[in-house]
Design a protein around this motif. Structure first.
Motif, short mmCIF file in Angstrom:
data_model
loop_
_atom_site.label_atom_id
_atom_site.label_comp_id
_atom_site.label_asym_id
_atom_site.label_seq_id
_atom_site.Cartn_x
_atom_site.Cartn_y
_atom_site.Cartn_z
N LEU A 120 -37.50 43.85 53.27
CA LEU A 120 -38.99 43.46 53.40
C LEU A 120 -39.45 44.87 53.29
O LEU A 120 -40.59 44.83 51.98
N ALA A 121 -39.08 46.43 53.68
CA ALA A 121 -39.75 47.52 53.36
C ALA A 121 -39.36 47.73 52.39
O ALA A 121 -40.26 48.86 52.04
N ALA A 122 -38.03 47.57 51.76
CA ALA A 122 -37.46 48.15 50.21
C ALA A 122 -38.32 47.41 49.15
O ALA A 122 -38.54 47.73 48.70
N GLY A 123 -39.23 46.11 49.56
CA GLY A 123 -40.26 45.32 48.38
C GLY A 123 -38.43 44.58 47.65
O GLY A 123 -38.87 44.16 46.61
N VAL A 124 -37.77 44.67 48.58
CA VAL A 124 -36.73 43.37 47.86
C VAL A 124 -36.35 42.05 48.64
O VAL A 124 -37.06 41.83 49.31
N GLU A 125 -36.12 41.32 47.66
CA GLU A 125 -35.65 39.78 48.49
C GLU A 125 -34.88 39.79 49.48
O GLU A 125 -34.04 40.52 50.08
N ALA A 126 -35.64 39.09 51.03
CA ALA A 126 -35.04 38.99 52.14
C ALA A 126 -33.70 37.94 52.46
O ALA A 126 -34.16 36.78 52.91
N SER A 127 -32.72 38.37 51.35
CA SER A 127 -31.70 37.43 50.93
C SER A 127 -30.47 37.95 52.33
O SER A 127 -30.57 38.68 52.02
N PHE A 128 -29.00 37.71 52.21
CA PHE A 128 -28.20 38.56 52.28
C PHE A 128 -28.06 38.97 51.43
O PHE A 128 -27.55 40.24 52.07
N ASP A 129 -27.44 38.74 50.35
CA ASP A 129 -27.29 39.75 49.35
C ASP A 129 -28.23 40.99 49.19
O ASP A 129 -28.17 42.33 49.16
N GLY A 130 -29.98 41.04 49.48
CA GLY A 130 -30.50 41.43 49.29
C GLY A 130 -31.17 42.26 50.77
O GLY A 130 -30.64 44.05 50.35
N THR A 131 -30.81 41.85 51.62
CA THR A 131 -30.37 43.15 52.84
C THR A 131 -29.07 43.82 52.55
O THR A 131 -29.20 44.69 52.94
N ALA A 132 -28.37 43.30 51.99
CA ALA A 132 -27.16 43.87 52.52
C ALA A 132 -27.25 45.31 51.28
O ALA A 132 -26.97 46.69 51.69
#
Length: 500
Positions: A347-359
């Motif tokens: 979320l801080a990076a502005g990407v989707e808060a999913s498993f892939d986005g988090t990784a």
């Protein structure tokens, strides 16, 4: 069993942060930081977590006569008054090779040991090759979350007016520690009963007839690749990852040190029903949906309760600071907390808060910190996935950076790391055989356990007063108890030998 149990090679070149420790000034700083950690640990024994600063400062001018101060306690994680004698890589190799080769650790062992002050590589076995990390993954989660959000960041759970009269929408803010009432799993957590009281006041005489649950903050699958279906139920090692839940998804707000804690099959809906109950709304009037967009703030603020503007905020509660959540995550090795915290990096990076986005966000944050993110292949933030891969060199580099003082916000991680023979998942470790007890109180580390996998990574102070970072990762073990004891022997040997 594929779940984390809470008590339950090629020579590597110096890491990319080696220049951080090339000077005597930097080395002295490292030791000063460790002294701070020692003080924090003492505070942790009395009240877990770095909470002293949250309770306010005492008055500098007391109104009563001063009393005799208590004697200064001995630090749990003792730090050297001076830099101490540096270990010899040859001596470390001689001391560790027989222990690393123990049959209890199997034939797939990756290891790295670094002198934190000098950043000298003291021991390496497949150190740059990723292997199954289990819950040592949480070290990367803690560091990237602190770098992305900072220790003081809080997670908010909000309620807004719905589109229809009498409808309220509870919006999940990703706080896994949220409690229903005062009997929650996590002391000091935000509470639904207090949120309900705010909503009732804001609604005034307007009856509340429906509760909508908005969990749109998190996206994608709710379980990760590599998770066993039994990890959620009946073992309860993790919950489905949703933006709203209470007590990390637990059905009963109790943490079992051994075994699992059964979780709700749908934590968000369960939390929504608990909230509805506090508002005297029938459970059948609870459903998932999306909150309306907030209208003009000035108009919403002046609107009477009987004519609430859709999207107008009716109440909000906030979690304890992120650093406290990390304390719980690391001490208890809570997988659900780890996944929720990892989402904050995305979320801080502005990407989707999913498993892939988090990784992806975690790996990128590691690179931003000057660490070798290429040595991490992540499928989750907890280490529960069998597909995760992290090199021991990356874990050691991460620990070294956090201890360097160059990124002060990262040092908050150490207060949550279990202490050998003292707290968390290391409370019952380093007991037998008796030589292992030399490490009690002077080792802070994160454990990792999956079926056939046993890992341990952290920091220690040698008998000569030298601070070392280490990562030991065995991925072909057959007896978890014997493997843990064998890992403890390696670490205890580093403490006792000094190897100067």
């Amino acid at each position: 069993m594929a779940a984390e149990q809470i008590e339950d090679g090629d020579d590597a070149a110096p890491g990319p942060i080696s220049s951080f420790f090339s000077s005597t000034k930097a080395a002295t700083l490292v030791l000063a930081v460790v002294v701070v950690f020692a003080v924090l640990v003492v505070g942790l024994v009395a009240r877990p977590g770095p909470i002293a600063g949250w309770l306010g400062e005492e008055s500098a001018a007391p109104t009563h006569a001063p009393i005799t101060p208590d004697p200064t306690p001995t630090p749990v994680l003792a730090a050297a008054a001076a830099q101490g004698r540096p270990p010899s890589a040859a001596a470390v190799k001689e001391a560790l090779d027989p222990l690393i080769g123990a049959s209890a650790l199997g034939d797939k062992v990756h290891a790295s040991v670094v002198d934190v002050a000098s950043q000298e590589l003291l021991y390496s076995r497949l150190a740059e090759v990723p292997t199954t990390p289990a819950s040592t993954t949480k070290l990367l989660t803690a560091v990237t979350a602190l770098a992305a959000r900072g220790p003081a960041y809080r997670l908010a759970t909000r309620v807004v007016a719905g589109r229809k009269p009498g409808e309220v929408v509870i919006i999940g803010g990703g706080d896994p520690t949220l409690a229903i009432n005062a009997k929650g799993q996590f002391p000091g957590a935000a509470r639904l009963d207090k949120l309900a009281a705010q909503v009732k006041k804001a609604m005034g005489s307007t009856p509340i007839t429906r509760v909508t649950v908005d969990i749109s903050l998190f996206t994608g699958p709710e379980t990760a690749k590599g998770w066993d279906s039994e990890d959620i139920s009946p073992l309860g090692q993790v919950a489905r990852i949703q933006a709203l839940m209470t007590n990390a998804g637990r059905i009963t707000p109790v943490h079992n040190e051994h075994g699992g804690d059964p979780r709700f099959s749908d934590p968000a809906l369960a939390a929504g029903r608990a909230f509805a109950n506090l508002l005297d709304v029938p459970s059948e009037q609870v459903a998932k949906g999306k909150a309306p967009a907030a209208q003009d703030a000035s108009a919403a603020a002046s609107a009477p309760a009987a004519g609430l503007t859709p999207g107008q905020e009716l109440g909000k509660v906030e979690s304890p600071p992120l650093v406290q959540i990390l304390d719980w995550m690391l001490q208890q090795s809570d997988n659900t907390l780890a996944e929720a915290v990892g989402r904050q990096v995305a979320l801080a990076a502005g990407v989707e808060a999913s498993f892939d986005g988090t990784a992806d966000a975690m790996v990128q944050k590691l690179r931003d910190l000057g660490l070798n993110g290429d040595e991490a292949d992540l499928y989750d933030a907890s280490g529960l996935s069998r597909f995760d891969g992290i090199s021991p060199a990356l874990l050691v580099q991460t620990l070294s950076l956090a201890a360097s003082g160059l990124k002060p916000e990262l040092s908050a991680m150490f207060d949550g790391l279990p202490v050998a023979g003292w707290s968390g998942t290391l409370r019952t470790r380093f007991v037998t055989p008796s030589p292992n007890r030399t490490a009690q109180g002077v080792v802070r580390a994160k454990t990792g356990t999956l079926s056939g996998v046993n890992t341990l990574a952290g920091v220690l102070v040698t008998k000569d007063g030298r601070v070392l970072a280490f990562a030991l990762m065995a991925s072909a073990t057959s007896d978890a108890g014997a493997a843990k004891s064998a890992l403890d022997k390696v670490v205890a040997k580093l403490v006792a030998c000094g190897c100067a």
